[in-house]
Write a protein that holds these residues in place. Sequence first.
Motif, PDB file in Angstrom:
ATOM      1  N   PHE A 632      11.448  18.662   6.561  1.00 40.56           N
ATOM      2  CA  PHE A 632      11.660  19.789   7.465  1.00 40.56           C
ATOM      3  C   PHE A 632      11.114  19.374   8.820  1.00 40.56           C
ATOM      4  CE2 PHE A 632       9.909  23.834   9.291  1.00 40.56           C
ATOM      5  CZ  PHE A 632      11.148  24.397   9.614  1.00 40.56           C
ATOM      6  N   ARG A 633      11.994  19.237   9.821  1.00 41.20           N
ATOM      7  CA  ARG A 633      11.606  18.755  11.152  1.00 41.20           C
ATOM      8  C   ARG A 633      12.160  19.723  12.197  1.00 41.20           C
ATOM      9  NH1 ARG A 633       9.837  13.464  11.689  1.00 41.20           N
ATOM     10  NH2 ARG A 633      10.521  13.539  13.856  1.00 41.20           N
ATOM     11  N   PRO A 634      11.445  20.793  12.494  1.00 44.28           N
ATOM     12  CA  PRO A 634      11.957  21.778  13.446  1.00 44.28           C
ATOM     13  C   PRO A 634      11.764  21.400  14.902  1.00 44.28           C
ATOM     14  CG  PRO A 634       9.867  22.507  12.571  1.00 44.28           C
ATOM     15  CD  PRO A 634      10.199  21.230  11.858  1.00 44.28           C
ATOM     16  N   GLY A 635      10.979  20.351  15.197  1.00 44.78           N
ATOM     17  CA  GLY A 635      10.748  19.980  16.593  1.00 44.78           C
ATOM     18  C   GLY A 635       9.964  18.700  16.687  1.00 44.78           C
ATOM     19  N   ILE A 636       9.655  18.304  17.917  1.00 47.24           N
ATOM     20  CA  ILE A 636       8.912  17.071  18.155  1.00 47.24           C
ATOM     21  C   ILE A 636       7.545  17.169  17.499  1.00 47.24           C
ATOM     22  CG2 ILE A 636       7.877  15.609  19.930  1.00 47.24           C
ATOM     23  CD1 ILE A 636      10.109  16.429  21.803  1.00 47.24           C
ATOM     24  N   ASN A 637       7.206  16.142  16.692  1.00 42.88           N
ATOM     25  CA  ASN A 637       5.912  16.045  16.018  1.00 42.88           C
ATOM     26  C   ASN A 637       5.663  17.183  15.027  1.00 42.88           C
ATOM     27  OD1 ASN A 637       5.220  13.673  17.380  1.00 42.88           O
ATOM     28  ND2 ASN A 637       4.402  14.818  19.106  1.00 42.88           N
ATOM     29  N   LYS A 638       6.730  17.825  14.576  1.00 43.27           N
ATOM     30  CA  LYS A 638       6.622  18.820  13.525  1.00 43.27           C
ATOM     31  C   LYS A 638       7.331  18.277  12.290  1.00 43.27           C
ATOM     32  CE  LYS A 638       6.371  22.951  16.448  1.00 43.27           C
ATOM     33  NZ  LYS A 638       6.995  24.257  16.765  1.00 43.27           N
ATOM     34  N   VAL A 659       4.459  -2.057 -15.927  1.00 39.95           N
ATOM     35  CA  VAL A 659       4.001  -0.697 -15.682  1.00 39.95           C
ATOM     36  C   VAL A 659       5.119   0.109 -15.048  1.00 39.95           C
ATOM     37  CG1 VAL A 659       1.580  -1.363 -15.442  1.00 39.95           C
ATOM     38  CG2 VAL A 659       3.061  -1.336 -13.437  1.00 39.95           C
ATOM     39  N   ASN A 660       5.050   1.408 -15.218  1.00 35.81           N
ATOM     40  CA  ASN A 660       5.992   2.317 -14.583  1.00 35.81           C
ATOM     41  C   ASN A 660       5.301   3.018 -13.410  1.00 35.81           C
ATOM     42  OD1 ASN A 660       7.873   1.683 -16.537  1.00 35.81           O
ATOM     43  ND2 ASN A 660       7.386   3.442 -17.819  1.00 35.81           N
ATOM     44  N   ILE A 661       5.979   3.049 -12.278  1.00 33.25           N
ATOM     45  CA  ILE A 661       5.460   3.727 -11.096  1.00 33.25           C
ATOM     46  C   ILE A 661       6.149   5.083 -10.977  1.00 33.25           C
ATOM     47  CG2 ILE A 661       5.212   3.665  -8.604  1.00 33.25           C
ATOM     48  CD1 ILE A 661       3.518   1.607 -10.030  1.00 33.25           C
ATOM     49  N   SER A 662       5.361   6.137 -11.019  1.00 35.79           N
ATOM     50  CA  SER A 662       5.880   7.500 -10.862  1.00 35.79           C
ATOM     51  C   SER A 662       4.921   8.236  -9.934  1.00 35.79           C
ATOM     52  CB  SER A 662       5.988   8.200 -12.212  1.00 35.79           C
ATOM     53  OG  SER A 662       6.485   9.519 -12.048  1.00 35.79           O
ATOM     54  N   GLN A 663       5.308   8.394  -8.680  1.00 36.51           N
ATOM     55  CA  GLN A 663       4.404   8.937  -7.672  1.00 36.51           C
ATOM     56  C   GLN A 663       5.089  10.024  -6.861  1.00 36.51           C
ATOM     57  OE1 GLN A 663       3.340   5.406  -5.519  1.00 36.51           O
ATOM     58  NE2 GLN A 663       1.647   4.890  -6.885  1.00 36.51           N
ATOM     59  N   ALA A 664       4.334  11.075  -6.580  1.00 41.97           N
ATOM     60  CA  ALA A 664       4.799  12.168  -5.724  1.00 41.97           C
ATOM     61  C   ALA A 664       3.907  12.217  -4.493  1.00 41.97           C
ATOM     62  CB  ALA A 664       4.754  13.494  -6.469  1.00 41.97           C
ATOM     63  N   GLY A 665       4.488  12.642  -3.393  1.00 41.69           N
ATOM     64  CA  GLY A 665       3.719  12.681  -2.159  1.00 41.69           C
ATOM     65  C   GLY A 665       4.085  13.866  -1.293  1.00 41.69           C
ATOM     66  N   VAL A 666       3.112  14.287  -0.489  1.00 39.12           N
ATOM     67  CA  VAL A 666       3.309  15.352   0.491  1.00 39.12           C
ATOM     68  C   VAL A 666       2.776  14.842   1.819  1.00 39.12           C
ATOM     69  CG1 VAL A 666       2.745  17.713   1.165  1.00 39.12           C
ATOM     70  CG2 VAL A 666       3.063  17.157  -1.253  1.00 39.12           C
ATOM     71  N   ARG A 667       3.532  15.041   2.875  1.00 42.62           N
ATOM     72  CA  ARG A 667       3.132  14.581   4.200  1.00 42.62           C
ATOM     73  C   ARG A 667       3.449  15.682   5.203  1.00 42.62           C
ATOM     74  NH1 ARG A 667       2.644   9.199   6.150  1.00 42.62           N
ATOM     75  NH2 ARG A 667       3.559   8.467   4.216  1.00 42.62           N
ATOM     76  N   ALA A 668       2.526  15.886   6.155  1.00 47.10           N
ATOM     77  CA  ALA A 668       2.744  16.943   7.141  1.00 47.10           C
ATOM     78  C   ALA A 668       2.138  16.539   8.472  1.00 47.10           C
ATOM     79  CB  ALA A 668       2.135  18.264   6.675  1.00 47.10           C
ATOM     80  N   ALA A 669       2.799  16.933   9.534  1.00 43.27           N
ATOM     81  CA  ALA A 669       2.274  16.811  10.895  1.00 43.27           C
ATOM     82  C   ALA A 669       2.704  18.064  11.636  1.00 43.27           C
ATOM     83  CB  ALA A 669       2.820  15.560  11.585  1.00 43.27           C
ATOM     84  N   TRP A 670       1.727  18.764  12.222  1.00 47.11           N
ATOM     85  CA  TRP A 670       2.069  20.065  12.791  1.00 47.11           C
ATOM     86  C   TRP A 670       1.129  20.420  13.949  1.00 47.11           C
ATOM     87  CZ3 TRP A 670       6.453  21.976  10.841  1.00 47.11           C
ATOM     88  CH2 TRP A 670       6.879  23.199  11.321  1.00 47.11           C
ATOM     89  N   PRO A 671       1.689  20.791  15.100  1.00 46.39           N
ATOM     90  CA  PRO A 671       0.837  21.277  16.193  1.00 46.39           C
ATOM     91  C   PRO A 671       0.314  22.670  15.866  1.00 46.39           C
ATOM     92  CG  PRO A 671       3.005  20.556  16.986  1.00 46.39           C
ATOM     93  CD  PRO A 671       3.087  20.670  15.502  1.00 46.39           C
TER      94      PRO A 671
END
Length: 773
Positions: A632-638, A659-671
């Motif tokens: 979700f990218r509503p604007g610059i640096n969001k 081995v099996n790699i199973s990874q979930a991730g969350v990333r956020a940048a918000w003014p």
Amino acid sequence: MHNRYLLALALLPHLLLADELDSTVDTSTQCLVEPPVPVPSSDDRDLPLDLQQIKIVSDSSTAKMGDKATFAGDVTFSQGGRHIAADNAVLDQANERLDANGNLVFQDSMFTVTADSLSAEMRSNSAELSGAQYWLHGQQIHGEAEKLEITQDNNLHLTNTNFTTCPPGDTSWLLEAETIKIDSTEEWGELWDAKLKIGDVPVFYLPYMTIPVSEKRKSGFLFPLFSTSTTNGVEVATPYYWNISPEYDLTFTPHYMSARGLFLKSEFRYLAGEAQQGQLNVEYLGNDDLIPNSPDRYLYHWQHQGAIDDNWRVLANFTDVSDNNYFNDLNSDVLRATDNQLSRIGEIAYFANNWDVTARVQDIKVLGEDESPYQVMPQVAFNYRAPELWQGLDFSILGEATNFRHKEDQYATANRVHIEPTLSLPIHGPAGSLTSEIKLLQTNYWQDTNDYSINQDLDSSVSRTLPQVRIHGQINFERYTDYFDSNYRQTLEPQFQYLYVGYEDQTGIGLYDTALLQDDYYGLFRDRRFSGLDRIADANQMTLGLTTRLFDEHNRETFKFSLGQIYYFEDSKVGLIDPSQPNTVLEEQNTSNSVLAAELNTQLYNDWFVSGAIQYDTKESENKKSEVTLDFRPGINKLMQVSYRYVPDLVNSNTNESVNISQAGVRAAWPINDNWYIVGNWYYDLNESRSVETYTGFQYESCCWAVRLSYHYRIKTNYDDDLAPTFEDRELFEHGFYLNFVIKGLGGSGPLGVSDMLDDGLFNYRKPLYLKN
């Protein structure tokens, strides 16, 4: 060469010089410090001073020939690029002196000054102003001075003065000095008895320092670095920059770690003529206090690239470290902790219109591996191209001669000569394309094994001749349609490829530079299953693929989906064989079809984007590899991003276990507002049920300063320790706090930025294929 800001004697704590990678907010307008009036233009400003015409305009004037002239009311005085505006002025013609006062403004090409009064000597082209406020053009720097002198060289001397880059009325930081001298040629300022105030509070004093008023380079201290972590303890680094000459510079960084000791780093950069450049890095830790009986730890790195002339190109890259865990333990300026391959390459190439030749040597050191790859010592490659040789036919030929050597006597050495002539008939048009291609793959090996070689079953000489036929076609369909009340142009792009490659038994050939390639969608249409030439897989197969796209009314791609699979008419009999286990086949193609590969990139709705890829084994009903991200990218640096990746049967190079790699991730940048913003990452291993990385960063940025506080928790890569084999007390996870502080205009590099925080860590932020600007 890159420009660098710096302080000559800066001892500021907790500061970091950071490259400007991205802007937090658009401060170009709100941070712009404008002088009172624009600098006027003049037609004769480039003429010598004695030839520049003097123009004086006022509401009223009285004058006596050869004596004094008095002007009153909106007085303007112009000579070349200099301009003076005042309420009153007196011109002493005999002494060539001008005195002015009342709403006084002085301007030239470098600066603008408002003052209570001015006294100018026209003969020496100098001036003195009292009660001055000044602005440097093209910079945010402005300040006040009890007395300001303009020398005949157009330099500034300021007495009892101050300056800042903050907007008027903002005293977030202010530098006060008894004397400031600004050299307009060198574009640097010298300060005596300087005192820095932050929020009206004095924080440090220096008897002498220099400051930049442009981006010119100058020797001096860069901003220090301060951080703390569980493994290195408290860290303080104070880089010193030495501007040796326009062609050379050196950065030397003493980096103290309370848990390890003094870590010394240096970077030397150079220009070799107009078209070549390079750098040399040396890093050294004499005794790692964290590791008992630790020998010296070091790194040296050299890289060089450029053009000798219009045809010749050169390239060199060499890196070596003392131990496998060097990048995991120490903050190197060369590579990251996630890099475990050190490439050593030397290359020279000659390019002409239709042909080129390259000679190279190559060695790769793999950290944490017991076995090392083969060295290329050397390789000579040749390419010749003859487009439209006859009746639309294209001809090309490539060849190489390579010598493979190994550092260990237990492996064979080899010479390889490969020649590959190609004849192709490309047919292209708006409706599609069809390319028919014939190749002859001729390879000769001369292999030398000794009594200690593991792979004794290799043939001493091999001549391999393989024919290859490839036919690739694509058809372009398009139509205009509408979805969700919006008009689109939709394309349908089916493509096929038939590939035939002859078969020869290749088990008598060693593996020198060959590995299995990935089967993503675009990889389905390659004509090789392996990199390198030691294995050329036989093939009798058909690849079918389909891509569809949507373009909006502005011809921007908003949707793309691709799906493809290979169908084998015959089983491939060529696989990879481990040289240390000659009877073991690691990979062999014996199924009727390949994985089903699909890729998706789409703009779901407004600012929502999805990117994903999957490789699915339809025969075994197994997921071979998949990844998906929702952005979700509503604007610059969001940014708000959720991601997942799955890779089964990944071999651990240290333990040789799957081995099996199973990874979930969350990333956020918000003014949070115009000045504050937050960046955070979190990645979780679903198989191990543990977090593998957490990153949180808060940053405040204004027009004239910025500060960032961040916390990092991440899994730590640990290899078998060749530095201290008995040392096993290595932490699996590392966490620490980091403080970055920049004062803009005092050696700071501008905004710290969002993108560098997104890229910091084990999992770099990879921007998906965004279909909307």
